[in-house]
Write an enzyme that holds these catalytic residues in place. Sequence first.
Site, PDB file in Angstrom:
ATOM      1  N   SER A 132       0.616  -1.261   0.031  1.00  0.00           N
ATOM      2  CA  SER A 132       0.026   0.045  -0.126  1.00  0.00           C
ATOM      3  C   SER A 132       0.824   1.205  -0.092  1.00  0.00           C
ATOM      4  CB  SER A 132      -0.875  -0.007   1.381  1.00  0.00           C
ATOM      5  OG  SER A 132      -1.424   1.116   1.479  1.00  0.00           O
ATOM      6  N   TYR A 157      -2.040  -0.065  10.143  1.00  0.00           N
ATOM      7  CA  TYR A 157      -2.408  -0.981   8.747  1.00  0.00           C
ATOM      8  C   TYR A 157      -1.049  -0.799   7.987  1.00  0.00           C
ATOM      9  CZ  TYR A 157      -3.773  -1.013   4.030  1.00  0.00           C
ATOM     10  OH  TYR A 157      -3.863  -1.383   2.540  1.00  0.00           O
TER      11      TYR A 157
END
Length: 340
Positions: A132, A157
């Site tokens: 990501s 995350y």
Amino acid sequence: MDQSSKKILVTGAAGFIGFHLSQKLCSQGHTVIGIDNINDYYDPALKESRLAILNEVEGFSFQKMDLQEKERIDQLFDNEKFEYVVNLAAQAGVRYSLVNPYAYIDANITGFLNILEACRHYPVEHLVYASSSSVYGANTRMPFSVHHNVDHPVSLYAATKKSNELMAHTYSNLYNIPTTGLRFFTVYGPYGRPDMALFLFTKAILEGRPIDVYNNGEMKRDFTYVDDIVEGISKLLPHVAKPNPEWNGMQPDAASSFAPYAIYNIGNNNPVKLMDFIEAIEESLGKKAEKNLMPIQDGDVPATFADVEDLIRDVGFKPATPLKEGVQKFIDWYRAYYKK
């Protein structure tokens, strides 16, 4: 079966990107086996709708499965003898990681370890996995390059995605598994995730509710249309990661290795101001948004901007869908799907 067709596992196949990728790979003549746990992080009905479409696609089959079910994952690998694996299954979202951190460790760390172990014991030609843009964390040097150091995540995350890259490198080194990590930049498009800005904004504007605009609208995001993401993945799958003979431990390159390991950004290479993004939505809907200006949220970064030079160099592809075109396609889908 033609020689170029492969048997491919797509984890998270009922998810936003997994759904589009599975369609794309099947259209190229590959055999795709999709797995997903259909969890309720967002409306499972949307996942079921995607699956209903996929189940009509020639070459696609589905098994409901959780990455944490190690024995079932191993059995699947043993039975199917996958050539390529695309790991997209993950607990997504920066803000939710502040609320339910354990979901990220379970899905993104333990789940990914089970995939790596399966690739170790039932060898595959190439493991491609979703990282990501959030791994860039506190970095402010733009555009974000895969060659930059990314050791300052600002959300759990992001930390789990960075961990995936480190875990993949370890397995590439120890067991010679070719791994490629893909850092996606703010993906949007039809059948997109309901927790993402485009979906939230469209729904609120149509319902006449105000939208929450974080960082007082001073955000910039490298919005990337989903078709560009899946095109990038499909081009990188046969581009199997190889050791970099120039790699030097005195000046370590973060995007490659002495092991068969690679990292790429897939982004539009064009950061857009949040206010301009909202304007594109308003224009497409023919309706103005009432804006509720808010401070930046914990875990968020003010800007993202993808350097995609490595992607262009290695597979000759650069994401290029214009924002207004992509937004219009999403809104056309949204109105048709929700009959708005």
